[in-house]
Design a protein around this motif. Sequence first.
Motif, PDB file in Angstrom:
ATOM      1  N   VAL A 227     -18.286   0.218   8.169  1.00  0.00           N
ATOM      2  CA  VAL A 227     -17.048  -0.114   8.869  1.00  0.00           C
ATOM      3  C   VAL A 227     -16.096  -0.733   7.856  1.00  0.00           C
ATOM      4  N   PHE A 228     -14.866  -0.222   7.824  1.00  0.00           N
ATOM      5  CA  PHE A 228     -13.900  -0.596   6.802  1.00  0.00           C
ATOM      6  C   PHE A 228     -12.911  -1.637   7.317  1.00  0.00           C
ATOM      7  N   LEU A 229     -12.667  -2.637   6.482  1.00  0.00           N
ATOM      8  CA  LEU A 229     -11.589  -3.602   6.702  1.00  0.00           C
ATOM      9  C   LEU A 229     -10.602  -3.375   5.565  1.00  0.00           C
ATOM     10  N   ASN A 230      -9.337  -3.040   5.906  1.00  0.00           N
ATOM     11  CA  ASN A 230      -8.430  -2.668   4.814  1.00  0.00           C
ATOM     12  C   ASN A 230      -7.527  -3.791   4.344  1.00  0.00           C
ATOM     13  N   LYS A 231      -7.599  -4.944   4.999  1.00  0.00           N
ATOM     14  CA  LYS A 231      -6.882  -6.110   4.514  1.00  0.00           C
ATOM     15  C   LYS A 231      -7.668  -7.354   4.901  1.00  0.00           C
ATOM     16  N   TRP A 232      -8.008  -8.160   3.914  1.00  0.00           N
ATOM     17  CA  TRP A 232      -8.883  -9.298   4.180  1.00  0.00           C
ATOM     18  C   TRP A 232      -8.162 -10.414   4.907  1.00  0.00           C
ATOM     19  N   SER A 233      -8.800 -10.916   5.952  1.00  0.00           N
ATOM     20  CA  SER A 233      -8.462 -12.198   6.575  1.00  0.00           C
ATOM     21  C   SER A 233      -9.700 -12.638   7.325  1.00  0.00           C
ATOM     22  N   VAL A 234      -9.881 -13.935   7.444  1.00  0.00           N
ATOM     23  CA  VAL A 234     -11.040 -14.444   8.173  1.00  0.00           C
ATOM     24  C   VAL A 234     -11.010 -13.971   9.619  1.00  0.00           C
ATOM     25  N   VAL A 235      -9.839 -14.014  10.235  1.00  0.00           N
ATOM     26  CA  VAL A 235      -9.720 -13.600  11.636  1.00  0.00           C
ATOM     27  C   VAL A 235     -10.161 -12.154  11.808  1.00  0.00           C
ATOM     28  N   ASP A 236      -9.682 -11.262  10.936  1.00  0.00           N
ATOM     29  CA  ASP A 236     -10.037  -9.850  11.059  1.00  0.00           C
ATOM     30  C   ASP A 236     -11.512  -9.616  10.744  1.00  0.00           C
ATOM     31  N   PHE A 237     -12.056 -10.381   9.816  1.00  0.00           N
ATOM     32  CA  PHE A 237     -13.476 -10.246   9.497  1.00  0.00           C
ATOM     33  C   PHE A 237     -14.337 -10.659  10.685  1.00  0.00           C
ATOM     34  N   VAL A 238     -13.976 -11.730  11.337  1.00  0.00           N
ATOM     35  CA  VAL A 238     -14.714 -12.184  12.518  1.00  0.00           C
ATOM     36  C   VAL A 238     -14.660 -11.116  13.605  1.00  0.00           C
ATOM     37  N   VAL A 252     -17.205 -11.343  -1.857  1.00  0.00           N
ATOM     38  CA  VAL A 252     -17.056 -12.177  -3.043  1.00  0.00           C
ATOM     39  C   VAL A 252     -17.108 -13.633  -2.582  1.00  0.00           C
ATOM     40  N   PRO A 253     -17.471 -14.542  -3.477  1.00  0.00           N
ATOM     41  CA  PRO A 253     -17.641 -15.946  -3.068  1.00  0.00           C
ATOM     42  C   PRO A 253     -16.434 -16.543  -2.360  1.00  0.00           C
ATOM     43  N   THR A 254     -15.224 -16.178  -2.773  1.00  0.00           N
ATOM     44  CA  THR A 254     -14.033 -16.724  -2.122  1.00  0.00           C
ATOM     45  C   THR A 254     -14.012 -16.369  -0.645  1.00  0.00           C
ATOM     46  N   GLN A 255     -14.395 -15.140  -0.304  1.00  0.00           N
ATOM     47  CA  GLN A 255     -14.405 -14.723   1.101  1.00  0.00           C
ATOM     48  C   GLN A 255     -15.432 -15.509   1.909  1.00  0.00           C
ATOM     49  N   ASP A 262     -13.289 -22.159   7.568  1.00  0.00           N
ATOM     50  CA  ASP A 262     -12.264 -21.963   8.590  1.00  0.00           C
ATOM     51  C   ASP A 262     -12.444 -22.986   9.713  1.00  0.00           C
ATOM     52  N   PRO A 263     -11.381 -23.686  10.107  1.00  0.00           N
ATOM     53  CA  PRO A 263     -11.504 -24.706  11.166  1.00  0.00           C
ATOM     54  C   PRO A 263     -12.040 -24.141  12.478  1.00  0.00           C
TER      55      PRO A 263
END
Length: 509
Positions: A227-238, A252-255, A262-263
Amino acid sequence: MLAGDMLRRSAARFPSKPAVIWQDQSLTYRELDAAANRLANELLRAGVAKGEKVGIVCRNRIEYAVVFFGVARSGAVLVNVSTLYQPDELAYVLEKADVGTLFYEDVFADKVDAVRGRPPLLQTFIRIGEGGEDERYADFVQRGDATPPEVALAPTDPFCMTYTGGTTGRPKGVLCSHLNRYITAHTVAMEEALDERDVVGIVTPLFHVAALNIMFQPAMLVGATTVFLNKWSVVDFVKLASRTRMTAAFMVPTQVAMTLSDPAFDPAPFASWRKLSFAGAPMPDWVQKEMLRLLPNVAMTQIYGQSEMGVLTSLRSWYLPDKLGSVGRQVYNVDVALVDREGRPVPTGEIGEIASRGDNVMLEYYKEPEQTAAIRRNGWMVTGDLGIADEDGFITLVDRAKDMIISGGENVYPKEIENALYELEQVAECAVFGVPDDKWGEVPAAYVLLHPGAQLDEARIVAHCEQRLARFKRPRLIRFVQDFPKTPIGKIQKNLLREEYWANREKKI
């Protein structure tokens, strides 16, 4: 094995299973297999010869998967181009790589328009999306024949090219064979225990090996769903993890740090997540400890490698926390050694440069014979990373050879100082590098990013370093920053931080 065989065999085993999913679109393995054949046959009909270079500038979406396997089956070489390049960088790479045909996503039309006519070989443009005067991807693929193309290919033939992140100047084209990338795909499938039951999140850019060869290819090899995520954000990853019941991901570690910090963090959307692999940059110990605390059912596998030679080491979850800080030991199907300047393996416990040899090693830096020769040493290809191995064979990175600081004749390894800084709970990220000094030649400087709301002053950092490190290793310059310049896979670009200090001066290492 050829790259196209990975898809062909999984299509035979799991024809009706979803292979790739992006937003509300999906292709089964049978559909992806047929689409790849159509694209390959249409490239051949258009006159693209074996070995010619076909570029792609595209975010993570289904078309990328089709182009990837289609170009592989045509015998052409796919040049994976960063979507972050500005026009001058894009023109440089397309010309350097001898790209004659370019697939591009419509959102990058302005960048592509800006380079038309500049790389002389680039004559054919195929647009992924609507609008514009170029040939539409959908029409191009639809014209092709869905039968397997008749092209004589060998595993040692060139297959793909990715470009290094450019942390030390102009990016270099890493040219790899089908066999090179198959070795890595098989390494990851085994070391990360991927299988056909997995739903694999592809959340880093496909133009980089981290997503393309470390997660997408292995998933296709074993018949998993991606499954592809084409722009990183915590909200979209969740949302992706929850909606698809994701079981595995490379990050990557930053992600990882952003997700855990994330609060609104809630473990519930990650109920199905069982496998996390990470690489690309050092993972701070606090992040790994938070993963163990907040998501204890997720098995972490740290991998270490390079675009030039694939995955070299892995640290499996059951070695934590005992081997925390290590990047693991050599994977089962790759030769790894720590070597000296002459390419001779060093004794256990001594610092050496991490090196590899075998079918995993790239063919060359494309059109860069001197650069290629510079990293070959006595039959080994060296990584530029310094490491030290314990009695069990677990390797700990000491630092990049080029980042080593020579201060008053003493070797200073920035990573040692960074590890000390990470012991301060207020520190979220840090970067240590050498700056010129008239007396000592160069001295350590530390750039520090604090956790939101945290407070820490320079005096506290200096005091901590004086307790933990020899005096000549303590940072002589400390700067607090709001962010860091990074490559697409999260490596801090220390060369950009150093620039202002070393302008018109030469670093003597």
